[in-house]
Design a protein around this motif. Structure first.
Motif, PDB file in Angstrom:
ATOM      1  N   MET A   1       0.838  -1.204   0.000  1.00 30.24           N
ATOM      2  CA  MET A   1       0.000   0.000   0.000  1.00 30.24           C
ATOM      3  C   MET A   1       0.871   1.252   0.000  1.00 30.24           C
ATOM      4  SD  MET A   1      -3.391   0.274   2.364  1.00 30.24           S
ATOM      5  CE  MET A   1      -2.606  -0.778   3.555  1.00 30.24           C
ATOM      6  N   THR A   2       0.678   2.102  -0.982  1.00 30.78           N
ATOM      7  CA  THR A   2       1.476   3.332  -1.020  1.00 30.78           C
ATOM      8  C   THR A   2       0.832   4.399  -0.128  1.00 30.78           C
ATOM      9  OG1 THR A   2       0.234   4.306  -2.830  1.00 30.78           O
ATOM     10  CG2 THR A   2       2.077   2.876  -3.445  1.00 30.78           C
ATOM     11  N   GLN A  40     -13.158   1.799  10.245  1.00 37.33           N
ATOM     12  CA  GLN A  40     -14.483   1.253  10.535  1.00 37.33           C
ATOM     13  C   GLN A  40     -14.678  -0.130   9.944  1.00 37.33           C
ATOM     14  OE1 GLN A  40     -17.874   4.332  10.168  1.00 37.33           O
ATOM     15  NE2 GLN A  40     -16.147   5.246   9.114  1.00 37.33           N
ATOM     16  N   ASN A  41     -14.151  -0.330   8.740  1.00 38.72           N
ATOM     17  CA  ASN A  41     -14.279  -1.628   8.089  1.00 38.72           C
ATOM     18  C   ASN A  41     -13.096  -2.503   8.517  1.00 38.72           C
ATOM     19  OD1 ASN A  41     -14.202  -3.789   6.315  1.00 38.72           O
ATOM     20  ND2 ASN A  41     -15.089  -2.602   4.640  1.00 38.72           N
ATOM     21  N   PRO A  42     -13.377  -3.611   9.211  1.00 39.75           N
ATOM     22  CA  PRO A  42     -12.270  -4.452   9.699  1.00 39.75           C
ATOM     23  C   PRO A  42     -11.318  -4.874   8.582  1.00 39.75           C
ATOM     24  CG  PRO A  42     -14.331  -5.151  10.669  1.00 39.75           C
ATOM     25  CD  PRO A  42     -14.684  -4.120   9.639  1.00 39.75           C
ATOM     26  N   PHE A  43     -11.852  -5.060   7.391  1.00 40.75           N
ATOM     27  CA  PHE A  43     -11.011  -5.452   6.257  1.00 40.75           C
ATOM     28  C   PHE A  43      -9.919  -4.406   6.012  1.00 40.75           C
ATOM     29  CE2 PHE A  43     -10.057  -5.519   1.696  1.00 40.75           C
ATOM     30  CZ  PHE A  43      -9.711  -6.857   1.534  1.00 40.75           C
ATOM     31  N   ASP A  44     -10.272  -3.125   6.131  1.00 41.76           N
ATOM     32  CA  ASP A  44      -9.291  -2.053   5.941  1.00 41.76           C
ATOM     33  C   ASP A  44      -8.296  -2.023   7.097  1.00 41.76           C
ATOM     34  OD1 ASP A  44     -10.453  -1.137   3.552  1.00 41.76           O
ATOM     35  OD2 ASP A  44     -11.967  -0.034   4.688  1.00 41.76           O
ATOM     36  N   ALA A  45      -8.801  -2.194   8.326  1.00 37.64           N
ATOM     37  CA  ALA A  45      -7.920  -2.190   9.497  1.00 37.64           C
ATOM     38  C   ALA A  45      -6.873  -3.295   9.371  1.00 37.64           C
ATOM     39  CB  ALA A  45      -8.748  -2.360  10.775  1.00 37.64           C
ATOM     40  N   VAL A  46      -7.317  -4.459   8.902  1.00 37.87           N
ATOM     41  CA  VAL A  46      -6.406  -5.594   8.717  1.00 37.87           C
ATOM     42  C   VAL A  46      -5.326  -5.254   7.687  1.00 37.87           C
ATOM     43  CG1 VAL A  46      -6.310  -7.937   7.719  1.00 37.87           C
ATOM     44  CG2 VAL A  46      -7.999  -7.386   9.481  1.00 37.87           C
ATOM     45  N   LYS A  47      -5.720  -4.566   6.617  1.00 33.74           N
ATOM     46  CA  LYS A  47      -4.743  -4.190   5.578  1.00 33.74           C
ATOM     47  C   LYS A  47      -3.678  -3.235   6.139  1.00 33.74           C
ATOM     48  CE  LYS A  47      -7.274  -2.670   2.196  1.00 33.74           C
ATOM     49  NZ  LYS A  47      -7.767  -2.139   0.929  1.00 33.74           N
ATOM     50  N   PHE A  48      -4.118  -2.244   6.905  1.00 35.93           N
ATOM     51  CA  PHE A  48      -3.164  -1.307   7.514  1.00 35.93           C
ATOM     52  C   PHE A  48      -2.265  -2.047   8.503  1.00 35.93           C
ATOM     53  CE2 PHE A  48      -6.582   2.000   6.685  1.00 35.93           C
ATOM     54  CZ  PHE A  48      -5.926   2.511   5.581  1.00 35.93           C
ATOM     55  N   GLY A  49      -2.864  -2.970   9.245  1.00 33.75           N
ATOM     56  CA  GLY A  49      -2.086  -3.754  10.212  1.00 33.75           C
ATOM     57  C   GLY A  49      -0.996  -4.545   9.521  1.00 33.75           C
ATOM     58  N   LEU A 160       3.179   4.867   8.099  1.00 29.83           N
ATOM     59  CA  LEU A 160       2.832   4.557   6.702  1.00 29.83           C
ATOM     60  C   LEU A 160       2.708   5.828   5.879  1.00 29.83           C
ATOM     61  CD1 LEU A 160       0.186   1.717   7.226  1.00 29.83           C
ATOM     62  CD2 LEU A 160       2.648   1.492   6.823  1.00 29.83           C
ATOM     63  N   VAL A 161       2.260   6.900   6.520  1.00 27.11           N
ATOM     64  CA  VAL A 161       2.086   8.176   5.822  1.00 27.11           C
ATOM     65  C   VAL A 161       2.571   9.311   6.709  1.00 27.11           C
ATOM     66  CG1 VAL A 161       0.436   9.785   4.796  1.00 27.11           C
ATOM     67  CG2 VAL A 161       0.020   7.336   4.629  1.00 27.11           C
TER      68      VAL A 161
END
Ligand SMILES: [Zn+2]
Length: 189
Positions: A1-2, A40-49, A160-161
């Protein structure tokens, strides 16, 4: 992820607003950040994690720890990606403390994770609370660095940013000078 993909996600979820805002400090800023909205979306949180965890795969991290409340979701996601346990520190009578029966071993290798680092204050307090037990805090990580690299937490740090969030007193605010109306966003942490 950029970094640009992450910022785009923050904009889409309204976690990053751009315009003219009155911050809770009373200062004016062209940017407003509410990280919880991006997670809010666990899928996104997992990606950042996962993106944070990738920086630490060779560090033999034993535990991820986060200062509550802001660090809880992203800390959990990083710990899941590293397959290690997750604990948190929280304030008790104003002091950041390890509570709830969580144990911290001497020389335990711990990574401290936050959603946003602004001055680094809560990350630093979390690190100090863990070091009281003799833990070895090997690093600190956040999704966003609002200090643009300036915050010093006493251990190596990644984000990350990196985001430059200028703020102004109303009398020096260039947006006010242009006559733009300032907005006070909803409650923030
Ligand atoms: Zn202004």
């Amino acid at each position: 992820m950029t970094a640009e993909q992450i910022l785009e996600h923050f904009r889409q979820t309204n976690a990053l607003l751009e315009g003219h805002f009155i911050l809770s400090s009373g200062l004016h800023s062209p940017k407003y950040l509410q990280c919880a909205l991006a997670l809010q979306n666990p899928f996104d949180a997992v990606k950042f994690g996962r993106a944070i965890a990738e920086h630490y795969t060779n560090e033999k991290i034993e535990t991820v720890a986060s200062p509550a409340i802001g660090g809880l979701i992203i800390g959990f996601a990083v710990a899941q990606a590293l397959n290690v346990r997750f604990i948190w520190t929280e304030r008790e009578n104003g002091a950041m403390t390890v509570r709830r029966g969580f144990s911290v071993k001497k020389t335990e290798k711990i990574l401290v994770v936050e959603d946003v680092i602004t001055t680094g204050g809560s990350t630093r307090e979390c690190i100090e609370a863990l070091e009281k037990y003799g833990a070895e805090v090997v690093g600190a990580a956040s999704i966003i660095d609002r200090s643009n690299g300036a915050a010093d937490v006493g251990v190596p740090r990644i984000s990350l940013v990196s985001l430059d969030v200028p703020n102004y007193k109303s009398e020096n605010c260039p947006m006010c000078e242009r006559g733009d109306e300032a907005i006070k966003p909803g409650s923030r942490k």
